[in-house]
Design a protein around this motif. Structure first.
Motif, PDB file in Angstrom:
ATOM      1  N   UNK A 163      32.584 -40.617  43.914  1.00  0.00           N
ATOM      2  CA  UNK A 163      31.533 -40.313  44.878  1.00  0.00           C
ATOM      3  C   UNK A 163      31.023 -38.884  44.708  1.00  0.00           C
ATOM      4  N   UNK A 164      29.758 -38.697  44.999  1.00  0.00           N
ATOM      5  CA  UNK A 164      29.155 -37.372  44.905  1.00  0.00           C
ATOM      6  C   UNK A 164      29.828 -36.399  45.872  1.00  0.00           C
ATOM      7  N   UNK A 165      30.081 -36.825  47.102  1.00  0.00           N
ATOM      8  CA  UNK A 165      30.621 -35.910  48.111  1.00  0.00           C
ATOM      9  C   UNK A 165      31.947 -35.306  47.665  1.00  0.00           C
ATOM     10  N   UNK A 166      32.839 -36.145  47.145  1.00  0.00           N
ATOM     11  CA  UNK A 166      34.136 -35.644  46.694  1.00  0.00           C
ATOM     12  C   UNK A 166      33.982 -34.808  45.429  1.00  0.00           C
ATOM     13  N   UNK A 192      35.265 -30.043  32.129  1.00  0.00           N
ATOM     14  CA  UNK A 192      35.190 -31.365  32.747  1.00  0.00           C
ATOM     15  C   UNK A 192      35.748 -32.382  31.754  1.00  0.00           C
ATOM     16  N   UNK A 193      36.825 -33.060  32.147  1.00  0.00           N
ATOM     17  CA  UNK A 193      37.485 -34.037  31.277  1.00  0.00           C
ATOM     18  C   UNK A 193      37.115 -35.437  31.756  1.00  0.00           C
ATOM     19  N   UNK A 194      36.494 -36.235  30.877  1.00  0.00           N
ATOM     20  CA  UNK A 194      35.999 -37.541  31.308  1.00  0.00           C
ATOM     21  C   UNK A 194      35.963 -38.506  30.137  1.00  0.00           C
ATOM     22  N   UNK A 195      35.322 -39.621  30.343  1.00  0.00           N
ATOM     23  CA  UNK A 195      35.024 -40.585  29.280  1.00  0.00           C
ATOM     24  C   UNK A 195      33.581 -41.024  29.465  1.00  0.00           C
ATOM     25  N   UNK A 196      32.697 -39.998  29.528  1.00  0.00           N
ATOM     26  CA  UNK A 196      31.292 -40.231  29.850  1.00  0.00           C
ATOM     27  C   UNK A 196      30.546 -40.984  28.763  1.00  0.00           C
ATOM     28  N   UNK A 197      31.124 -41.064  27.579  1.00  0.00           N
ATOM     29  CA  UNK A 197      30.460 -41.793  26.494  1.00  0.00           C
ATOM     30  C   UNK A 197      30.633 -43.298  26.606  1.00  0.00           C
ATOM     31  N   UNK A 198      31.476 -43.760  27.541  1.00  0.00           N
ATOM     32  CA  UNK A 198      31.775 -45.196  27.660  1.00  0.00           C
ATOM     33  C   UNK A 198      31.459 -45.736  29.047  1.00  0.00           C
ATOM     34  N   UNK A 199      31.813 -44.981  30.094  1.00  0.00           N
ATOM     35  CA  UNK A 199      31.737 -45.515  31.452  1.00  0.00           C
ATOM     36  C   UNK A 199      30.667 -44.810  32.287  1.00  0.00           C
ATOM     37  N   UNK A 200      29.892 -45.592  33.011  1.00  0.00           N
ATOM     38  CA  UNK A 200      28.845 -45.033  33.872  1.00  0.00           C
ATOM     39  C   UNK A 200      29.437 -44.143  34.954  1.00  0.00           C
ATOM     40  N   UNK A 201      30.617 -44.509  35.458  1.00  0.00           N
ATOM     41  CA  UNK A 201      31.242 -43.706  36.509  1.00  0.00           C
ATOM     42  C   UNK A 201      31.548 -42.300  36.008  1.00  0.00           C
ATOM     43  N   UNK A 202      31.978 -42.189  34.756  1.00  0.00           N
ATOM     44  CA  UNK A 202      32.277 -40.868  34.213  1.00  0.00           C
ATOM     45  C   UNK A 202      31.012 -40.123  33.806  1.00  0.00           C
ATOM     46  N   UNK A 203      29.981 -40.827  33.415  1.00  0.00           N
ATOM     47  CA  UNK A 203      28.694 -40.164  33.165  1.00  0.00           C
ATOM     48  C   UNK A 203      28.180 -39.535  34.460  1.00  0.00           C
ATOM     49  N   UNK A 204      28.357 -40.222  35.577  1.00  0.00           N
ATOM     50  CA  UNK A 204      27.985 -39.690  36.885  1.00  0.00           C
ATOM     51  C   UNK A 204      28.858 -38.485  37.233  1.00  0.00           C
ATOM     52  N   UNK A 205      30.170 -38.598  36.983  1.00  0.00           N
ATOM     53  CA  UNK A 205      31.122 -37.512  37.205  1.00  0.00           C
ATOM     54  C   UNK A 205      30.645 -36.252  36.475  1.00  0.00           C
TER      55      UNK A 205
END
Length: 369
Positions: A163-166, A192-205
């Protein structure tokens, strides 16, 4: 002493070695606060955990939760027991319930090596590691805790929630921490550690991270994928400063960080929200060594130091920050003098480690906050 000079601490010893490391930590806290002076701690010990669930049918009693809500801080030993589980097979974990109940979104997991420890990595730079993993602690993949679905015994699903708020609060916390560390000589970098190349949730993160980064122009913002980060925590951990990531990723990286320090018994932690915070060692209840004077209380001592520093910063009480620093200095001094816990093949148990740290508190030089 006025009421404002006393911090109320809700103490949850929990299960197994959680109980064994809690009592020494209270002694260490009292010794440090007594030496610095200017404030007091009032301990309110409460029941929660797997054995509480076994005996009462409730893992986190309503009275305990109410006491925690009213306290200035919560100090937790360790909770859980392999053979005591909920009906769905999951472990008893009131510590996670506390994170959700109080909105403790920032899981702070410092990775700092102690003096005179045999380094886990061969490179001499691994002897002086000092970085922090910030694990979002209320959502991510853990949002599915207790809500997972098994469809006709052929497929299972758990859902990740970002979520954006958190995220905004989490990233602001991380940048502020990096700024504080930079003021003490740190690198001033948040990754920022993520998996933005695969998941939309992490791209948002990552998108929200970049937005918040613009509010902190004095801190460098970087990105890294989770797999590359795990690799670099082994290859070049001395290059790291502040890593911020999702709940499950943070859970895994925290344990890797503990391994770089020598084990879970050296790894402190805090789960911090806007109003409340829980401080606890990263280790579990260790039924295999419970009751044998083999538990390493170092992580609990360092978690207690984090608690004092958080209280001091929140309430503008520099003497509490000094007391936290005194505990950290005493731990360093004791290890520099040759402490060797069972956890790393030594013969120093809970009582001996406690004795040596208490002695060092009387000798260490307090540093002004």
């Amino acid at each position: 002493m006025s009421a404002n000079d006393t911090f109320q601490i809700c103490v949850l010893p929990g299960d197994g070695i959680g109980v064994e490391v809690t009592a020494p930590s209270l002694a260490v806290l009292e010794a440090a606060t007594g030496r610095i002076g200017g404030f007091r701690l009032a301990f309110d010990q409460r029941q929660a955990g797997a054995l509480c669930y076994r005996d009462t049918g409730v893992a986190l009693p309503r009275e305990t939760l109410a006491a925690a809500a009213q306290a200035d801080a919560i100090l937790l030993g360790a909770m859980g027991w392999p053979d005591i589980r909920y009906a769905d097979g999951t472990e008893i974990s009131p510590q996670i319930d506390l994170r959700i109940e109080f909105g403790l979104y920032a899981g702070v997991r410092p990775v700092r090596t102690l003096p005179n420890m045999k380094p886990v990595l061969a490179d001499e730079r691994a002897q002086t590691l000092d970085f922090v993993v910030i694990r979002e602690s209320t959502e991510g993949l853990f949002s599915s805790r207790g809500k997972g679905v098994v469809v006709e015994d052929r497929e299972a699903r758990d859902t990740m929630v970002i979520t954006r708020a958190v995220c905004e609060r989490l990233f602001d916390f991380s940048f502020r921490l990096a700024r504080e560390r930079k003021g003490r000589g740190g690198k001033g970098v948040v990754t920022c550690v993520d998996k933005a190349n695969v998941f939309a949730s992490f791209a948002f993160f990552r998108k929200v991270f970049d937005e918040r980064a613009r509010l902190f122009p004095d801190i460098r913002a970087e990105h890294a994928y989770i797999d590359a980060t795990a690799l670099n925590m082994v290859r070049r951990p001395w290059d790291l400063d502040v890593l911020v990531t999702e709940n499950m990723f943070g859970d895994i990286l925290s344990d890797l960080g503990a391994g770089l320090m020598g084990g879970m018994g050296f790894a402190p932690s805090a789960d911090i929200g806007d109003r409340q915070a829980v401080f606890q060692p990263c280790h579990g209840t260790a039924p295999d060594i419970a009751g044998q004077d083999k538990a390493n209380p170092t992580a609990m001592f360092l978690s207690a130091a984090m608690m004092l520093e958080w209280l001091g910063a929140k309430h503008q009480r520099p003497e509490a920050i000094m007391a936290g620093g005194l505990i950290r200095s005493a731990v360093d001094m004791a290890f520099a003098d040759g402490l060797h816990p069972y956890e790393i093949g030594g013969r120093d148990g809970t009582r001996e480690i406690t004795r040596r740290v208490l002695d060092a508190i009387g000798l260490a030089e307090p540093v002004a906050a």
